[in-house]
Design a protein around this motif. Structure first.
Motif, PDB file in Angstrom:
ATOM      1  N   ILE A 115     -32.284  44.381  -2.181  1.00  0.00           N
ATOM      2  CA  ILE A 115     -32.154  43.832  -0.830  1.00  0.00           C
ATOM      3  C   ILE A 115     -30.870  44.297  -0.137  1.00  0.00           C
ATOM      4  O   ILE A 115     -30.876  44.612   1.056  1.00  0.00           O
ATOM      5  CB  ILE A 115     -32.275  42.292  -0.818  1.00  0.00           C
ATOM      6  CG1 ILE A 115     -32.474  41.811   0.619  1.00  0.00           C
ATOM      7  CG2 ILE A 115     -31.085  41.628  -1.496  1.00  0.00           C
ATOM      8  CD1 ILE A 115     -32.984  40.397   0.713  1.00  0.00           C
ATOM      9  N   ASP A 116     -29.770  44.387  -0.878  1.00  0.00           N
ATOM     10  CA  ASP A 116     -28.509  44.818  -0.270  1.00  0.00           C
ATOM     11  C   ASP A 116     -28.558  46.292   0.122  1.00  0.00           C
ATOM     12  O   ASP A 116     -27.992  46.691   1.139  1.00  0.00           O
ATOM     13  CB  ASP A 116     -27.337  44.549  -1.215  1.00  0.00           C
ATOM     14  CG  ASP A 116     -27.146  43.067  -1.475  1.00  0.00           C
ATOM     15  OD1 ASP A 116     -27.228  42.285  -0.515  1.00  0.00           O
ATOM     16  OD2 ASP A 116     -26.927  42.690  -2.638  1.00  0.00           O
ATOM     17  N   GLN A 117     -29.246  47.091  -0.683  1.00  0.00           N
ATOM     18  CA  GLN A 117     -29.405  48.506  -0.338  1.00  0.00           C
ATOM     19  C   GLN A 117     -30.223  48.657   0.944  1.00  0.00           C
ATOM     20  O   GLN A 117     -29.887  49.464   1.810  1.00  0.00           O
ATOM     21  CB  GLN A 117     -30.118  49.258  -1.464  1.00  0.00           C
ATOM     22  CG  GLN A 117     -29.332  49.374  -2.738  1.00  0.00           C
ATOM     23  CD  GLN A 117     -30.165  49.995  -3.837  1.00  0.00           C
ATOM     24  OE1 GLN A 117     -30.868  50.969  -3.612  1.00  0.00           O
ATOM     25  NE2 GLN A 117     -30.088  49.434  -5.034  1.00  0.00           N
ATOM     26  N   LEU A 118     -31.288  47.875   1.041  1.00  0.00           N
ATOM     27  CA  LEU A 118     -32.136  47.960   2.229  1.00  0.00           C
ATOM     28  C   LEU A 118     -31.393  47.457   3.465  1.00  0.00           C
ATOM     29  O   LEU A 118     -31.506  48.043   4.547  1.00  0.00           O
ATOM     30  CB  LEU A 118     -33.434  47.180   2.007  1.00  0.00           C
ATOM     31  CG  LEU A 118     -34.539  47.395   3.024  1.00  0.00           C
ATOM     32  CD1 LEU A 118     -34.861  48.874   3.209  1.00  0.00           C
ATOM     33  CD2 LEU A 118     -35.792  46.629   2.611  1.00  0.00           C
ATOM     34  N   ALA A 119     -30.597  46.405   3.307  1.00  0.00           N
ATOM     35  CA  ALA A 119     -29.777  45.929   4.427  1.00  0.00           C
ATOM     36  C   ALA A 119     -28.797  47.026   4.849  1.00  0.00           C
ATOM     37  O   ALA A 119     -28.575  47.250   6.046  1.00  0.00           O
ATOM     38  CB  ALA A 119     -29.033  44.651   4.042  1.00  0.00           C
ATOM     39  N   ALA A 120     -28.227  47.741   3.878  1.00  0.00           N
ATOM     40  CA  ALA A 120     -27.317  48.852   4.191  1.00  0.00           C
ATOM     41  C   ALA A 120     -28.057  49.957   4.945  1.00  0.00           C
ATOM     42  O   ALA A 120     -27.497  50.581   5.853  1.00  0.00           O
ATOM     43  CB  ALA A 120     -26.683  49.399   2.912  1.00  0.00           C
ATOM     44  N   VAL A 121     -29.310  50.188   4.586  1.00  0.00           N
ATOM     45  CA  VAL A 121     -30.122  51.178   5.305  1.00  0.00           C
ATOM     46  C   VAL A 121     -30.277  50.756   6.767  1.00  0.00           C
ATOM     47  O   VAL A 121     -30.118  51.573   7.680  1.00  0.00           O
ATOM     48  CB  VAL A 121     -31.514  51.361   4.649  1.00  0.00           C
ATOM     49  CG1 VAL A 121     -32.469  52.117   5.570  1.00  0.00           C
ATOM     50  CG2 VAL A 121     -31.380  52.082   3.318  1.00  0.00           C
ATOM     51  N   PHE A 122     -30.571  49.484   7.007  1.00  0.00           N
ATOM     52  CA  PHE A 122     -30.745  49.003   8.382  1.00  0.00           C
ATOM     53  C   PHE A 122     -29.443  49.122   9.174  1.00  0.00           C
ATOM     54  O   PHE A 122     -29.452  49.473  10.352  1.00  0.00           O
ATOM     55  CB  PHE A 122     -31.258  47.566   8.402  1.00  0.00           C
ATOM     56  CG  PHE A 122     -32.666  47.417   7.889  1.00  0.00           C
ATOM     57  CD1 PHE A 122     -33.615  48.409   8.081  1.00  0.00           C
ATOM     58  CD2 PHE A 122     -33.051  46.279   7.209  1.00  0.00           C
ATOM     59  CE1 PHE A 122     -34.910  48.270   7.612  1.00  0.00           C
ATOM     60  CE2 PHE A 122     -34.346  46.118   6.735  1.00  0.00           C
ATOM     61  CZ  PHE A 122     -35.280  47.125   6.938  1.00  0.00           C
ATOM     62  N   ILE A 123     -28.326  48.833   8.531  1.00  0.00           N
ATOM     63  CA  ILE A 123     -27.019  48.976   9.183  1.00  0.00           C
ATOM     64  C   ILE A 123     -26.791  50.437   9.558  1.00  0.00           C
ATOM     65  O   ILE A 123     -26.457  50.762  10.700  1.00  0.00           O
ATOM     66  CB  ILE A 123     -25.892  48.460   8.255  1.00  0.00           C
ATOM     67  CG1 ILE A 123     -25.991  46.937   8.099  1.00  0.00           C
ATOM     68  CG2 ILE A 123     -24.515  48.879   8.775  1.00  0.00           C
ATOM     69  CD1 ILE A 123     -25.197  46.379   6.923  1.00  0.00           C
TER      70      ILE A 123
END
Length: 140
Positions: free
Chosen positions: A122-130
């Motif tokens: 989830i944190d990796q995907l949030a970083a992708v969105f950022i």
């Protein structure tokens, strides 16, 4: 020449990298630490990624409150970003990350991923969105 996107949390940092042309953002890894204030290894790992992947720019998620005020988490991210800039000499941009983790959770749920398995990505995907939001803003 890549851009790295970071979703900085109290125990984890989600990492995303752009492709060499700066067109797409991909999940890379989640850096985990045992204690909130123990950042030495976290910085070292980020610096290693920067070196290995020829990163030239850093984007750090900026968790403003929904009313646009700056809370404790946002202040911690400001300090984290300033330290990264000092340590790496690279430009660091704080990027509004409101609701990116919620969005990431929804995407993973839609994909059928079980809640207990989402924690790993989830944190990796949030970083992708950022990172994607930042990259899209530069293309306009």
């Amino acid at each position: 020449m890549r851009i790295i996107g970071l979703d900085v949390g109290t125990k984890t940092v989600g990492v995303a990298l752009s492709d060499p042309l700066g067109i797409t953002a991909q999940p890379f890894e989640t850096i985990t630490r045992k204690e909130n204030n123990k950042l030495r290894r976290t910085y070292a790992r980020i610096e290693q990624i920067i070196s290995e992947y020829d990163v030239t720019e850093i984007v750090v998620g900026y968790p403003k409150n929904m009313d646009d005020t700056i809370g404790e988490r946002a202040k911690a991210c400001e300090e984290f970003a300033a330290a990264l800039e000092r340590r790496t000499g690279l430009p660091v941009t704080l990027w509004d990350e409101r609701l990116t983790t919620v969005e990431a959770d929804e995407v993973l749920e839609e994909c059928g991923m079980r809640r207990e398995n989402r924690k790993t990505v989830i944190d990796q995907l949030a970083a992708v969105f950022i990172l994607r939001g930042y990259m899209e803003s530069k293309q306009k």
